[in-house]
Design a protein around this motif. Structure first.
Motif, PDB file in Angstrom:
ATOM      1  N   ARG A 282       0.833  -1.200   0.000  1.00 41.72           N
ATOM      2  CA  ARG A 282       0.000   0.000   0.000  1.00 41.72           C
ATOM      3  C   ARG A 282       0.872   1.256   0.000  1.00 41.72           C
ATOM      4  N   ALA A 283       0.350   2.313  -0.655  1.00 37.33           N
ATOM      5  CA  ALA A 283       1.096   3.565  -0.751  1.00 37.33           C
ATOM      6  C   ALA A 283       1.159   4.262   0.609  1.00 37.33           C
ATOM      7  N   VAL A 284       2.356   4.660   0.997  1.00 37.78           N
ATOM      8  CA  VAL A 284       2.522   5.426   2.241  1.00 37.78           C
ATOM      9  C   VAL A 284       3.557   6.525   1.982  1.00 37.78           C
TER      10      VAL A 284
ATOM     11  N   GLN B 199       1.667   6.090  -6.071  1.00 37.43           N
ATOM     12  CA  GLN B 199       0.282   6.316  -5.658  1.00 37.43           C
ATOM     13  C   GLN B 199      -0.687   5.794  -6.713  1.00 37.43           C
TER      14      GLN B 199
ATOM     15  N   ASP C 200      -1.123   2.115  -6.548  1.00 41.07           N
ATOM     16  CA  ASP C 200      -1.992   1.766  -5.410  1.00 41.07           C
ATOM     17  C   ASP C 200      -3.458   1.960  -5.803  1.00 41.07           C
ATOM     18  N   LEU C 201      -3.749   3.071  -6.467  1.00 44.91           N
ATOM     19  CA  LEU C 201      -5.141   3.364  -6.826  1.00 44.91           C
ATOM     20  C   LEU C 201      -5.700   2.327  -7.792  1.00 44.91           C
TER      21      LEU C 201
ATOM     22  N   GLN D 259      -9.413  12.578  -7.007  1.00 46.23           N
ATOM     23  CA  GLN D 259      -9.539  12.465  -5.547  1.00 46.23           C
ATOM     24  C   GLN D 259      -8.428  11.589  -4.984  1.00 46.23           C
ATOM     25  N   GLY D 260      -8.124  10.522  -5.709  1.00 50.46           N
ATOM     26  CA  GLY D 260      -7.098   9.591  -5.242  1.00 50.46           C
ATOM     27  C   GLY D 260      -5.714  10.206  -5.190  1.00 50.46           C
TER      28      GLY D 260
ATOM     29  N   GLY E   4      -3.172  13.239  -2.036  1.00 48.42           N
ATOM     30  CA  GLY E   4      -1.961  13.274  -1.211  1.00 48.42           C
ATOM     31  C   GLY E   4      -0.688  13.488  -2.015  1.00 48.42           C
TER      32      GLY E   4
ATOM     33  N   ASN F 217      -8.509   2.993   5.547  1.00 46.07           N
ATOM     34  CA  ASN F 217      -8.834   2.285   4.313  1.00 46.07           C
ATOM     35  C   ASN F 217      -9.407   0.896   4.584  1.00 46.07           C
TER      36      ASN F 217
ATOM     37  N   ASN G 149      -5.102   9.271   0.483  1.00 49.85           N
ATOM     38  CA  ASN G 149      -4.977   7.817   0.407  1.00 49.85           C
ATOM     39  C   ASN G 149      -3.815   7.276   1.237  1.00 49.85           C
TER      40      ASN G 149
ATOM     41  N   ARG H 129      -4.820   7.294   4.769  1.00 53.78           N
ATOM     42  CA  ARG H 129      -5.816   6.249   5.069  1.00 53.78           C
ATOM     43  C   ARG H 129      -5.195   4.860   5.109  1.00 53.78           C
ATOM     44  N   ASN H 130      -4.054   4.692   4.458  1.00 56.22           N
ATOM     45  CA  ASN H 130      -3.378   3.392   4.520  1.00 56.22           C
ATOM     46  C   ASN H 130      -2.648   3.168   5.834  1.00 56.22           C
ATOM     47  N   ARG H 131      -2.379   4.222   6.582  1.00 58.44           N
ATOM     48  CA  ARG H 131      -1.608   4.095   7.830  1.00 58.44           C
ATOM     49  C   ARG H 131      -2.426   4.481   9.058  1.00 58.44           C
TER      50      ARG H 131
END
Ligand code: FES
Ligand code: FES
Lengths: 152, 268
Positions: free
Chosen positions: A54-56, A108, A111-112, A126-127, A130, B76, B101, B104-106
């Motif tokens: 997952r994207a962080v 990102q 991930d989307l 929207q995605g 960030g 998420n 996003n 929301r992942n963390r």
């Protein structure tokens, strides 16, 4: 503290301070400079990598937090002569100008398209909330991602 | 960031022991508020206790019309979990609007609620749905949980293990989002429990609260028009670069109407 960390499917053993950020380990210890640092406030998304798929934002994660996880950076998704489909789409759609935000955008975007259903242009926008881009106006970034959704 | 000692306990008791024996400790969940705050040197704990190894703080379960969500569940995960989508869709929708996003992942539900940020979304759900915060030692009613700006009823060494949400017949959340941060300038959650109406408001005051005056009006007459005549006093509301107290009071009304419209459009 000593940690083992798995980056792009290679395990590394490193000594880090408790207050070392993941992005610092990637850039300074492992010379993986694809994850960029565009801000001091965890807002720009240029440092986005995948943590367990997952994207962080790697500037908002301590290196010690990822000891048992898998990290994938922009360097881990494709090769110069064998680009990831998202990288090809960014090239094809001219989805970058200076390129500073691009590694984060691509991580990102992957991930989307992997986790979101029924992605349309609005949802893609929207995605990308960030991730900040100061050059492109986002339009071509959205088109590039949309093209990958359409192909999938 | 100042230096600190990092700990990653494997069980809850160990986490509590570490907390008790440290000078100025802090629990770390998703870290989406804490780590940026430490980077800005606005927080300087001596010991950071990472909770991510505590499996007892995970999981989503349904029993007796109560949905329990483990404190470490990310936004998420709430947004995409089938049990939440089926039984408490309002919470899934709310979680999908938090931050961005990557956050929301963390970010976790327990972390968000424990932080009591005046502009966070989950507090509106805890209040509006009449949820219960469960810690290692007791249960705290959502109505009694938020005390003030970043202040809750939690004791220093008390850890949220899960949040229990009773299931309403119908509910909706409406928020006015700050464009830059995604935080709620104001958010309103309206829920209908067999005619008993609850309204949880976030963003308006120092911490989330119930709109009791509005609830009473709506219980007499469940209609949008009724809200036209309700007075929302702005005394004690936040006033900052994003909105004045007066504007926030206005938003309370507008967003309650929007949420109520969605509620009325759902079949109970
Ligand atoms: S460097 Fe800007 S979000 Fe991480
Ligand atoms: S291409 Fe320059 S910041 Fe996005």
């Amino acid at each position: 503290m000593k940690i083992k960390i798995d980056v792009n499917n290679t395990e590394h053993e490193l000594a880090v301070e408790a207050n070392t950020l993941l992005v610092t380990v990637l850039r300074e210890h492992l010379q993986l400079t694809g994850a960029h640092v565009g801000c001091d406030t965890s807002q720009c998304g240029a440092c986005t990598v995948h943590l367990d798929g997952r994207a962080v934002k790697s500037c908002a994660v301590l290196a010690l937090q990822v000891a048992d996880s898998k990290v994938v950076t922009i360097e881990g998704i494709g090769e110069v002569d064998n680009l990831h489909p998202m990288q090809s789409a960014f090239r094809e759609y001219h989805a970058l100008q200076c390129g500073f935000c691009t590694p984060g955008m691509i991580m990102q975007a992957i991930d989307l398209v992997t986790h979101e259903e029924n992605l349309d242009r609005e949802k893609i926008r929207q995605g990308l909330e960030g991730n900040l881009c100061r050059c492109t106006g986002y339009h071509n970034i959205v088109s590039a991602i949309e093209s990958v959704v359409d192909k999938a | 960031m100042y230096s600190f000692d990092y700990h990653k306990p494997a069980v809850l008791d160990q986490a509590l022991d570490l907390f008790k024996s440290a000078d100025d400790p802090i629990f770390l969940a998703g870290g989406m508020t804490l780590i940026p705050t430490m980077k800005q040197r606005l927080a300087a704990p001596t010991d950071v206790i990472d909770l991510s190894g505590l499996d007892e703080l995970r999981g989503i379960a349904l029993s007796d019309r109560v949905l329990s969500i483990g404190a470490l569940t990310t936004h998420n995960e709430v947004a995409s979990h089938p049990l939440v989508a089926q039984h408490l869709p309002v919470l899934a929708q709310l979680a999908a609007t938090i931050g961005d996003n990557q956050v929301r992942n963390r970010g976790t539900i327990g972390g968000s609620i424990a932080n009591s940020d005046p502009a966070a979304d989950y507090p509106a759900a805890l209040i509006g749905l009449g949820g219960v915060v469960v810690t290692q030692s007791r249960s705290i009613a959502g109505d009694d949980f938020f005390l003030d700006l970043f202040e809750t009823a939690l004791h220093p060494c008390e850890l949220i293990t899960r949040i229990d949400f009773p299931l309403p017949d119908r509910a909706a959340y409406a928020k006015f989002r700050n464009q830059a941060s995604g935080y709620a300038v104001v958010g309103a959650l309206v829920a209908d429990f067999q005619g008993k109406i609850r309204v949880g408001i976030t963003g308006a005051g120092p911490c989330a609260c119930r709109a009791i005056g509005i609830e009473n009006e709506l219980m007499q007459n469940l209609s949008i028009d009724v809200l036209d005549h309700v007075e929302v006093p702005d005394a004690g509301f936040n006033s900052d670069i994003h909105a004045s107290a007066e504007y926030r009071a206005h938003l309370v009304k507008v967003l309650t109407k929007r949420a109520l419209k969605q509620v009325l459009d759902q079949n109970s």
